[in-house]
Design a protein around this motif. Structure first.
Motif, PDB file in Angstrom:
ATOM      1  N   LYS A   1       7.595   1.266  -7.431  1.00  0.00           N
ATOM      2  CA  LYS A   1       6.175   1.071  -7.726  1.00  0.00           C
ATOM      3  C   LYS A   1       5.359   2.014  -6.857  1.00  0.00           C
ATOM      4  N   PRO A   2       4.524   2.844  -7.480  1.00  0.00           N
ATOM      5  CA  PRO A   2       3.729   3.797  -6.687  1.00  0.00           C
ATOM      6  C   PRO A   2       2.680   3.085  -5.843  1.00  0.00           C
ATOM      7  N   SER A   3       2.233   3.771  -4.800  1.00  0.00           N
ATOM      8  CA  SER A   3       1.209   3.196  -3.933  1.00  0.00           C
ATOM      9  C   SER A   3      -0.164   3.182  -4.600  1.00  0.00           C
ATOM     10  N   ALA A   4      -0.376   4.055  -5.578  1.00  0.00           N
ATOM     11  CA  ALA A   4      -1.670   4.121  -6.265  1.00  0.00           C
ATOM     12  C   ALA A   4      -1.885   2.881  -7.138  1.00  0.00           C
ATOM     13  N   GLN A   5      -3.128   2.482  -7.245  1.00  0.00           N
ATOM     14  CA  GLN A   5      -3.476   1.393  -8.153  1.00  0.00           C
ATOM     15  C   GLN A   5      -3.247   1.862  -9.594  1.00  0.00           C
ATOM     16  N   PRO A   6      -2.951   0.946 -10.492  1.00  0.00           N
ATOM     17  CA  PRO A   6      -2.717   1.365 -11.880  1.00  0.00           C
ATOM     18  C   PRO A   6      -4.001   1.893 -12.517  1.00  0.00           C
TER      19      PRO A   6
ATOM     20  N   ALA B   1       4.513  -8.768 -14.717  1.00  0.00           N
ATOM     21  CA  ALA B   1       4.254  -8.578 -13.293  1.00  0.00           C
ATOM     22  C   ALA B   1       3.267  -7.452 -12.996  1.00  0.00           C
ATOM     23  N   PHE B   2       3.182  -6.483 -13.880  1.00  0.00           N
ATOM     24  CA  PHE B   2       2.335  -5.315 -13.662  1.00  0.00           C
ATOM     25  C   PHE B   2       1.529  -5.027 -14.918  1.00  0.00           C
TER      26      PHE B   2
ATOM     27  N   GLU C   1       2.736  11.045  -9.363  1.00  0.00           N
ATOM     28  CA  GLU C   1       1.983  10.970 -10.624  1.00  0.00           C
ATOM     29  C   GLU C   1       1.434   9.569 -10.929  1.00  0.00           C
ATOM     30  N   GLY C   2       1.840   8.573 -10.147  1.00  0.00           N
ATOM     31  CA  GLY C   2       1.287   7.226 -10.314  1.00  0.00           C
ATOM     32  C   GLY C   2       1.874   6.427 -11.462  1.00  0.00           C
ATOM     33  N   PHE C   3       3.180   6.540 -11.693  1.00  0.00           N
ATOM     34  CA  PHE C   3       3.807   5.697 -12.724  1.00  0.00           C
ATOM     35  C   PHE C   3       4.943   4.860 -12.139  1.00  0.00           C
ATOM     36  N   LEU C   4       5.208   3.734 -12.785  1.00  0.00           N
ATOM     37  CA  LEU C   4       6.353   2.901 -12.423  1.00  0.00           C
ATOM     38  C   LEU C   4       7.624   3.578 -12.906  1.00  0.00           C
ATOM     39  N   THR C   5       8.629   3.613 -12.048  1.00  0.00           N
ATOM     40  CA  THR C   5       9.913   4.186 -12.417  1.00  0.00           C
ATOM     41  C   THR C   5      10.968   3.096 -12.314  1.00  0.00           C
ATOM     42  N   VAL C   6      11.821   3.005 -13.332  1.00  0.00           N
ATOM     43  CA  VAL C   6      12.817   1.937 -13.397  1.00  0.00           C
ATOM     44  C   VAL C   6      14.205   2.565 -13.499  1.00  0.00           C
TER      45      VAL C   6
ATOM     46  N   SER D   1       0.804  -1.227   0.000  1.00  0.00           N
ATOM     47  CA  SER D   1       0.000   0.000   0.000  1.00  0.00           C
ATOM     48  C   SER D   1       0.831   1.268   0.000  1.00  0.00           C
ATOM     49  N   ALA D   2       2.139   1.206   0.040  1.00  0.00           N
ATOM     50  CA  ALA D   2       3.010   2.384  -0.045  1.00  0.00           C
ATOM     51  C   ALA D   2       3.962   2.179  -1.206  1.00  0.00           C
ATOM     52  N   GLN D   3       4.604   3.270  -1.642  1.00  0.00           N
ATOM     53  CA  GLN D   3       5.575   3.105  -2.723  1.00  0.00           C
ATOM     54  C   GLN D   3       6.548   1.998  -2.330  1.00  0.00           C
TER      55      GLN D   3
END
Length: 180
Positions: free
Chosen positions: A40-45, A138-139, A79-84, A18-20
């Motif tokens: 991975k952001p805490s927000a749902q995709p 995975a996502f 902003e709710g995006f995956l960062t790699v 539930s958290a980043q």
């Protein structure tokens, strides 16, 4: 194949947090261990899936350093995006002094020209494609919103990705680097 399935299962379980979440990944590409960090952001995709942003470090850097200093993980959370944050491999290069030094660099024309004899760079674009495929298992990823930013040698590399992988990236943002 079994390790890819196990990785996908582990990433799915982690994605329920539930958290980043910081996820460290090591996988083999062309018989070499390659590393990257996922924020991975805490927000749902969103319904279309997470946007995906890659941050490529410069010479002598690594994914962990840019995870810690770039500010992109914080933007990804907001902003709710995956960062790699991938790490390049190390090779021996001729420096300005004429002596060979060992340092990390992404594969592009500038890096290839400076390689010391006997050094051959791995296909970093293949590494990027493999990361994207792994993340997509995975996502939920929005494949129309995949972006890359890079600094210095990483900026040169994202310019190369814009040419070599225009079918994948919606936009790139090089900083202090250009296409050789």
């Amino acid at each position: 194949m079994r390790s890819a399935i196990l990785l996908a299962c582990a990433l799915c379980c982690i994605s329920l947090a539930s958290a980043q979440t910081r996820i460290n990944v090591t996988m083999e590409v062309d018989s070499v261990p390659r590393e990257f960090i996922i924020a991975k952001p805490s927000a749902q995709p969103p319904a279309t899936g997470y946007p995906l942003v890659f941050m490529f470090h410069g010479t002598s850097g690594d994914g962990l350093k840019f995870y810690n200093i770039s500010g992109w993980k914080e933007v990804g959370e907001a902003e709710g995006f995956l960062t790699v944050f991938p790490s390049s491999l190390e090779y021996r290069f001729y420096g300005d002094s004429g002596f060979a030094i060992r340092t990390s660099k992404w594969k592009n024309a500038e890096a290839i020209e400076a390689l010391a004899p006997g050094q051959y760079m791995k296909d970093d674009a293949k590494f990027v494609r493999t990361m994207i495929d792994t993340l997509a298992t995975a996502f939920r990823i929005d494949r129309s919103r995949i972006y890359a930013a890079g600094f210095s040698n990483g900026g040169c590399f994202v310019s190369k990705l814009a040419v070599d992988m225009s079918d994948v990236f919606a936009a790139i943002a090089p900083a202090s680097g250009f296409l050789f």
